[in-house]
Design a protein around this motif. Structure first.
Motif, PDB file in Angstrom:
ATOM      1  N   CYS A  38     -14.053 -19.778 -23.475  1.00 25.10           N
ATOM      2  CA  CYS A  38     -13.004 -18.787 -23.250  1.00 25.10           C
ATOM      3  C   CYS A  38     -11.756 -19.510 -22.746  1.00 25.10           C
ATOM      4  N   THR A  39     -10.598 -19.082 -23.215  1.00 23.81           N
ATOM      5  CA  THR A  39      -9.352 -19.753 -22.815  1.00 23.81           C
ATOM      6  C   THR A  39      -8.871 -19.216 -21.486  1.00 23.81           C
ATOM      7  N   ARG A  40      -8.550 -20.114 -20.568  1.00 26.58           N
ATOM      8  CA  ARG A  40      -7.948 -19.676 -19.329  1.00 26.58           C
ATOM      9  C   ARG A  40      -6.810 -20.605 -18.892  1.00 26.58           C
ATOM     10  N   THR A  41      -7.105 -21.901 -18.794  1.00 22.35           N
ATOM     11  CA  THR A  41      -6.095 -22.809 -18.219  1.00 22.35           C
ATOM     12  C   THR A  41      -5.287 -23.539 -19.282  1.00 22.35           C
ATOM     13  N   ARG A  42      -5.738 -23.495 -20.540  1.00 22.17           N
ATOM     14  CA  ARG A  42      -5.125 -24.244 -21.627  1.00 22.17           C
ATOM     15  C   ARG A  42      -5.199 -25.747 -21.370  1.00 22.17           C
ATOM     16  N   THR A  43      -6.161 -26.148 -20.611  1.00 21.24           N
ATOM     17  CA  THR A  43      -6.461 -27.574 -20.436  1.00 21.24           C
ATOM     18  C   THR A  43      -6.970 -28.072 -21.785  1.00 21.24           C
ATOM     19  N   PRO A  44      -6.509 -29.236 -22.236  1.00 20.55           N
ATOM     20  CA  PRO A  44      -7.029 -29.732 -23.517  1.00 20.55           C
ATOM     21  C   PRO A  44      -8.545 -29.938 -23.437  1.00 20.55           C
ATOM     22  N   VAL A  45      -9.247 -29.503 -24.474  1.00 21.20           N
ATOM     23  CA  VAL A  45     -10.705 -29.667 -24.476  1.00 21.20           C
ATOM     24  C   VAL A  45     -11.119 -30.269 -25.809  1.00 21.20           C
ATOM     25  N   SER A  46     -12.303 -30.850 -25.828  1.00 28.17           N
ATOM     26  CA  SER A  46     -12.811 -31.328 -27.109  1.00 28.17           C
ATOM     27  C   SER A  46     -13.835 -30.316 -27.600  1.00 28.17           C
ATOM     28  N   MET A  47     -13.665 -29.884 -28.851  1.00 26.43           N
ATOM     29  CA  MET A  47     -14.576 -28.888 -29.415  1.00 26.43           C
ATOM     30  C   MET A  47     -15.472 -29.584 -30.436  1.00 26.43           C
ATOM     31  N   LEU A  48     -16.748 -29.552 -30.185  1.00 19.18           N
ATOM     32  CA  LEU A  48     -17.684 -30.254 -31.057  1.00 19.18           C
ATOM     33  C   LEU A  48     -18.008 -29.400 -32.279  1.00 19.18           C
ATOM     34  N   LYS A  49     -17.806 -29.976 -33.454  1.00 16.09           N
ATOM     35  CA  LYS A  49     -18.017 -29.221 -34.695  1.00 16.09           C
ATOM     36  C   LYS A  49     -19.476 -28.769 -34.791  1.00 16.09           C
ATOM     37  N   GLY A  50     -19.648 -27.521 -35.173  1.00 13.43           N
ATOM     38  CA  GLY A  50     -21.007 -27.014 -35.346  1.00 13.43           C
ATOM     39  C   GLY A  50     -21.640 -26.520 -34.057  1.00 13.43           C
ATOM     40  N   ARG A  51     -21.067 -26.893 -32.903  1.00 11.16           N
ATOM     41  CA  ARG A  51     -21.640 -26.443 -31.639  1.00 11.16           C
ATOM     42  C   ARG A  51     -20.691 -25.526 -30.871  1.00 11.16           C
ATOM     43  N   ASP A  52     -19.414 -25.902 -30.803  1.00 10.33           N
ATOM     44  CA  ASP A  52     -18.479 -25.200 -29.923  1.00 10.33           C
ATOM     45  C   ASP A  52     -17.599 -24.219 -30.683  1.00 10.33           C
ATOM     46  N   VAL A  53     -17.475 -23.011 -30.157  1.00 13.54           N
ATOM     47  CA  VAL A  53     -16.575 -22.014 -30.766  1.00 13.54           C
ATOM     48  C   VAL A  53     -15.731 -21.371 -29.662  1.00 13.54           C
ATOM     49  N   TRP A  54     -14.589 -20.845 -30.060  1.00 11.23           N
ATOM     50  CA  TRP A  54     -13.707 -20.176 -29.094  1.00 11.23           C
ATOM     51  C   TRP A  54     -14.101 -18.711 -28.944  1.00 11.23           C
ATOM     52  N   TRP A  55     -14.106 -18.249 -27.735  1.00 10.59           N
ATOM     53  CA  TRP A  55     -14.370 -16.838 -27.403  1.00 10.59           C
ATOM     54  C   TRP A  55     -13.462 -15.945 -28.232  1.00 10.59           C
ATOM     55  N   GLU A  56     -12.143 -16.277 -28.217  1.00 10.81           N
ATOM     56  CA  GLU A  56     -11.149 -15.415 -28.854  1.00 10.81           C
ATOM     57  C   GLU A  56     -11.372 -15.315 -30.375  1.00 10.81           C
ATOM     58  N   ASP A  57     -11.742 -16.447 -31.000  1.00  7.60           N
ATOM     59  CA  ASP A  57     -12.003 -16.423 -32.447  1.00  7.60           C
ATOM     60  C   ASP A  57     -13.214 -15.556 -32.753  1.00  7.60           C
ATOM     61  N   GLU A  58     -14.207 -15.667 -31.922  1.00  6.19           N
ATOM     62  CA  GLU A  58     -15.436 -14.908 -32.147  1.00  6.19           C
ATOM     63  C   GLU A  58     -15.177 -13.407 -32.008  1.00  6.19           C
ATOM     64  N   ILE A  59     -14.306 -13.057 -31.043  1.00  3.10           N
ATOM     65  CA  ILE A  59     -13.955 -11.645 -30.859  1.00  3.10           C
ATOM     66  C   ILE A  59     -13.233 -11.128 -32.106  1.00  3.10           C
ATOM     67  N   LYS A  60     -12.319 -11.967 -32.628  1.00  2.00           N
ATOM     68  CA  LYS A  60     -11.578 -11.557 -33.833  1.00  2.00           C
ATOM     69  C   LYS A  60     -12.545 -11.252 -34.964  1.00  2.00           C
ATOM     70  N   GLN A  61     -13.554 -12.073 -35.064  1.00  2.00           N
ATOM     71  CA  GLN A  61     -14.525 -11.883 -36.128  1.00  2.00           C
ATOM     72  C   GLN A  61     -15.248 -10.546 -35.989  1.00  2.00           C
ATOM     73  N   VAL A  62     -15.569 -10.193 -34.742  1.00  2.00           N
ATOM     74  CA  VAL A  62     -16.238  -8.907 -34.496  1.00  2.00           C
ATOM     75  C   VAL A  62     -15.301  -7.760 -34.853  1.00  2.00           C
ATOM     76  N   GLU A  63     -14.000  -7.968 -34.537  1.00  2.00           N
ATOM     77  CA  GLU A  63     -13.012  -6.932 -34.886  1.00  2.00           C
ATOM     78  C   GLU A  63     -12.935  -6.767 -36.399  1.00  2.00           C
TER      79      GLU A  63
END
Ligand code: WTA
Length: 637
Positions: A206-231
């Motif tokens: 989930c996005t809060r601080t906008r601290t740069p993060v590393s997102m591992l392909k196939g494992r990590d997803v963004w809260w906001e993207d997942e919500i969009k998908q549900v919408e």
């Protein structure tokens, strides 16, 4: 909402307590009748403290989120469920009504489902204090997944231990968390933790601080993207999973006297009834009031008294992201003023630390909305009690000093606010349903008043621990084997001439630092990981603000050339392995530790030295090398 089981007078309380003892099943059935069950119970209580095997409301089926959300929609849909105050007072606060919270929980429940989470799966939640944390917790409960919330201050190693123990397959976290002037890189800590956790297949960030993060392909997803998908899917409704009353609701790890934290397990039905009953009664919550508990949801206080207790009561619960001293020591009072808070529930450590800033930060704040004050987590000294009563409550607010534990699920001994005559420093009397008993070392009951003993509970209550995750035997040996047929709390206790209870502190090797439970063995293990350390022993000592401080006696491998630097290194090691909350306050280098001939460290002696009671060390003749005591005394910090 009305609360038919809210106690209205001291006579009410006395009658309820009596009823709960003579007819516990009838008493709790009356309370439980006011919840929404898909199916009612066949039997209120079955129990046996030997195994232990405790079942409340057997055969009943429910979902706790239907009690926290769905059942309020008709009447309280537009009422604030959560008020959220951010760390930075300049940022806008958020208010979620019951309907909004319900929608968000359903949405995120869908996200969890889309990511393969099923009933019974364990989900680790490692987030800061933002509304999404409460949403994540409730979404798990909605689909029958078992949440294991880990406090945002724990290190990668501690998280990994907890994830492995519970075999979690999904983690919910944030990019980072704001806490005072600090910005904690939660996702990067999770990345470190997950190197040792192959069971985790998915991380939702989930996005809060906008601290740069590393997102591992196939494992990590963004809260906001997942919500969009549900919408995009049109927000399909999420029927709440029908749970057995005794199905697991959550695991919460806590420290004990041995090295490894244990996963305390709470179940759906009993925990719900107990969190709700104790919330409504201890604080005397009235519909429409604003209630502010300053704990973090990473601890049991947040589970029971930010999320489940208040929401099941249709209350307005205030969540605060930050710390009491940011941007200044008036922050709590600003929040009370801003949201017209009625009930404030905090820890003695916070009160003592704020007292230290004097009345400047309190003056000119409008605290007139306050009706009730609560404390939890550690014994409250009289000075802090009076300051809270007089300066914050302006002499007109009752104080409820609530004694309880992670294992008890909810408040056990506490005044019914404004109803039980209070006494500074005393948790006063047991709530209805609670049967405390004091025992001596041999387990013999200490009867009468004006006595001291080890605090046990002799009859089950609905919110009690059911097991320690994955290791039932550990639950038995820790809590149910010290004294036959009793739940042992690990606390010492005084029952005074009036029959009032005052908790005197832990009698086992558990420290209470700023209201946080820390096992001495855990800290020792962490210190011993440092390359230059041979052995260590950790004890508590009285600390003006924290209640207890951590005093470590350390045998170093070779002569310590730069003690200050080595101390810092050791602290860094403890921080890395457990988290900053477990850092020793004092580290004394010694050449040996007081041991018995059989090699056991005599902590009693170290405790006395740390406390500064050097003349009163007791019998040291059984020591292997009494000379070491003299050396330690001389080098005391
Ligand atoms: C201590 C926190 C004195 C006690 C809810 C207990 C208290 C431990 C009080 C549990 C109080 C909690 N007065 N001591 N009002 N409340 N304690 O599991 O030693 O984090 O055993 O639960 O805190 O800590 P835990």
């Amino acid at each position: 909402m009305s609360y038919p089981y809210q106690l209205k007078s001291f006579e009410d309380y006395q009658q309820a307590w009596q009823h709960s003892v003579t007819d516990p099943e009838g008493f709790w059935a009356n309370v439980a009748d006011h919840f929404y069950w898909r199916r009612k119970w066949d039997k209120v209580l079955e129990w046996d403290f030997k195994t232990p095997d405790v079942k409340w409301f057997s055969g009943a089926r429910l979902n706790i989120t239907e009690n926290c959300l769905d059942r309020h929609l008709g009447t309280l849909g537009n009422q604030p469920a959560i008020i959220w105050e951010p760390n930075d007072p300049e940022e806008r606060h958020r208010i979620l009504t019951y309907r909004e919270l319900y929608n968000k929980v359903c949405q995120f429940a869908n996200v969890l489902k889309n990511n393969g989470v099923k009933k019974g799966d364990r989900v680790c939640i490692y987030m800061g204090m933002i509304p999404e944390l409460a949403i994540a917790v409730l979404a798990c409960a909605r689909i029958g997944a078992i949440h294991s919330v880990v406090f945002g201050g724990f290190s990668a190693q501690s998280i990994a231990d907890r994830i492995q123990d519970a075999q979690c397959n999904l983690v919910i976290t944030c990019d980072g968390a704001f806490r005072g002037a600090k910005d904690i890189p939660l996702k990067s800590v999770i990345d470190d933790a997950l190197m040792a956790c192959p069971s985790v297949k998915r991380v939702i960030v989930c996005t809060r601080t906008r601290t740069p993060v590393s997102m591992l392909k196939g494992r990590d997803v963004w809260w906001e993207d997942e919500i969009k998908q549900v919408e995009t899917m049109g927000n399909p409704p999420v029927p709440a999973e029908e749970m057995e009353a005794e199905d697991m609701l959550f695991i919460l790890y806590t420290s004990g006297s041995t090295g490894k934290p244990k996963g305390v397990v709470h179940t759906c039905g009993g925990y719900m009834v107990y969190a709700n009953y104790t919330f409504i009664n201890s604080f005397q919550y009235k519909p429409g009031q604003v209630y502010f508990c300053t704990a973090d949801i990473g601890w049991i206080t947040g589970h029971s008294y930010i999320v489940y207790g208040p929401l099941s009561a249709g209350a307005t619960t205030l969540m605060f992201e930050g710390v009491p001293t940011y941007p200044d020591a008036g922050r709590f009072w600003d929040i009370v003023d801003k949201f017209r808070v009625n009930i404030l529930y905090t820890a003695p450590t916070a009160i003592r630390s704020l007292m230290g800033y004097g009345l400047g930060p309190v003056n000119h704040k409008d605290l007139s909305s306050l009706t009730t004050l609560g404390t939890v987590g550690e014994p409250i000294n009289e000075e802090a009690w009076h300051w809270y009563k007089d300066q914050i409550g302006k002499g007109k607010c009752p104080i409820t000093d609530t004694w309880w534990q992670t294992e008890t699920g909810g408040i056990m001994i506490a005044p019914i606010a404004g109803i039980t005559p209070e006494k500074p420093g005393y948790a006063t009397l047991p709530l209805p349903g609670i049967q405390p008993i004091l025992v001596d070392e041999t387990g013999k009951e200490i009867e009468g008043n004006g006595v001291n003993g080890n605090l046990c509970i002799k009859f089950p209550w609905p919110g009690m621990i059911r097991t320690t995750y994955g290791d039932h035997e550990r639950c038995r040996t820790t809590y149910f084997s010290t004294y036959e047929n009793l739940y042992f709390t690990g606390d010492g206790c005084l029952r005074d001439e009036d029959g009032y209870y005052r908790i005197t502190g832990r009698v086992d090797d558990v420290l209470n630092v700023s209201g946080h439970r820390i096992g001495t063995a855990e800290v020792e293990n962490a210190i011993n990981m440092h390359a230059g350390v041979v052995e260590s022993a950790v004890v508590g000592y009285p600390h003006e603000i924290k209640g207890q401080g951590i005093y470590a006696f350390v045998i170093a491998e070779k002569q310590v050339k730069d003690p200050e630097l080595t101390r810092k290194d050791i602290m860094q090691t403890v921080s890395r392995i457990i988290g900053p909350i477990a850092k020793p306050d004092k580290i004394q280098f010694v050449s040996g530790l007081p041991k018995t001939r059989s090699g056991k460290i005599m902590r009693r002696i170290l405790r006395k030295i740390a406390e500064g009671e050097m003349d009163n060390l007791g019998d040291t003749t059984t020591l292997l090398d009494p000379a070491v005591v003299e050396e330690i005394k001389t080098g005391r910090l």
